[in-house]
Enzyme design. Sequence first.
Site, PDB file in Angstrom:
ATOM      1  N   GLY A  21       0.831  -1.204   0.000  1.00  0.00           N
ATOM      2  CA  GLY A  21       0.000   0.000   0.000  1.00  0.00           C
ATOM      3  C   GLY A  21       0.858   1.243   0.000  1.00  0.00           C
ATOM      4  N   PHE A  23       1.492   3.183   2.313  1.00  0.00           N
ATOM      5  CA  PHE A  23       2.268   3.370   3.528  1.00  0.00           C
ATOM      6  C   PHE A  23       3.308   2.270   3.733  1.00  0.00           C
ATOM      7  CE2 PHE A  23      -1.576   5.812   4.328  1.00  0.00           C
ATOM      8  CZ  PHE A  23      -1.038   7.007   4.772  1.00  0.00           C
ATOM      9  N   GLU A  25       4.845  -2.041   2.844  1.00  0.00           N
ATOM     10  CA  GLU A  25       4.566  -3.438   2.548  1.00  0.00           C
ATOM     11  C   GLU A  25       4.325  -4.198   3.844  1.00  0.00           C
ATOM     12  OE1 GLU A  25       7.531  -3.708  -1.362  1.00  0.00           O
ATOM     13  OE2 GLU A  25       7.987  -4.868   0.447  1.00  0.00           O
ATOM     14  N   LYS A  40       5.686  -4.948   9.013  1.00  0.00           N
ATOM     15  CA  LYS A  40       5.354  -3.824   8.149  1.00  0.00           C
ATOM     16  C   LYS A  40       6.633  -3.032   7.882  1.00  0.00           C
ATOM     17  CE  LYS A  40       1.891  -0.124   7.799  1.00  0.00           C
ATOM     18  NZ  LYS A  40       0.767   0.508   8.502  1.00  0.00           N
ATOM     19  N   ASP A 128      -8.625   6.245  10.161  1.00  0.00           N
ATOM     20  CA  ASP A 128      -8.665   5.426   8.946  1.00  0.00           C
ATOM     21  C   ASP A 128      -9.351   4.092   9.220  1.00  0.00           C
ATOM     22  OD1 ASP A 128      -8.295   4.844   6.288  1.00  0.00           O
ATOM     23  OD2 ASP A 128      -6.175   4.318   6.463  1.00  0.00           O
TER      24      ASP A 128
END
Length: 257
Positions: A21, A23, A25, A40, A128
């Site tokens: 994405g 922001f 992987e 992440k 979000d």
Amino acid sequence: MNKEWEIKKSKITFFKCIHVGKFGETWKSDCKGKGPVTIKTNIATNITQETFLDEANILGKLHHKNIISLYGVCTESYPFYIVTEPMNGNLKGYLTTNNTTPAELVDITIQVTDGMKYLGEQDYIHCDLRAINILLGDHNTLKIANFHLAQHLNSNKYWTIEKGTKLAIRWTAPEGYALNRLSIKSDVWSFGILLWELATKGDLPYRGMTNKEAVELVSEGDHIFIPQDCPERFDQLMINCLKYYDDKRPNFKDIFD
């Protein structure tokens, strides 16, 4: 970040990239001494390492069964890693590939509500909240994740959105783009859109409309249509959460009262 969270990169084994994405992987991995983990990274993103680690700093302060648990970080060399408990995909993927029952949808709703209630009690907002950012743990436990936009309110009612912040417009409350501010009641609006995702088996909100058209619809005081076949009481809960004025929306602690 406190050094007690530091994990040596030599302990990490990457297995499979499960999400890419804006922001970063996300990888299924293993960490020696901890077992399966989710990692992440911010490879190929345009945010700084320090900003990337803001998420880890927040997760290190949160401890709830419905919020993803931080195991540690790797910060001694680029790229940095955030290491969390292992996950089994996200809620959006689950909704689109499974025929969920009304009882399951109620259970999902309760778990997300519990996690968001706790988050608000800690004076944080998520900013979000949507199905793709809710992950699946073991034993049907859901974990609210992806705190890359989360903010601590410091006893203020609102967070003023910083220039350049990229919000998920279709889930963002009207005050986000009308007044340039968000609060825990803005998360309640996003929760209302999440309920819509549950009722439509993970469909895209405002399908057939551009982001601009969706914003115009909401700015006129309207909201997304309520699905006709949604589970009992979901329709009224959705309507309550999608009130245009934030002070008319319920608190997370009141949602099931």
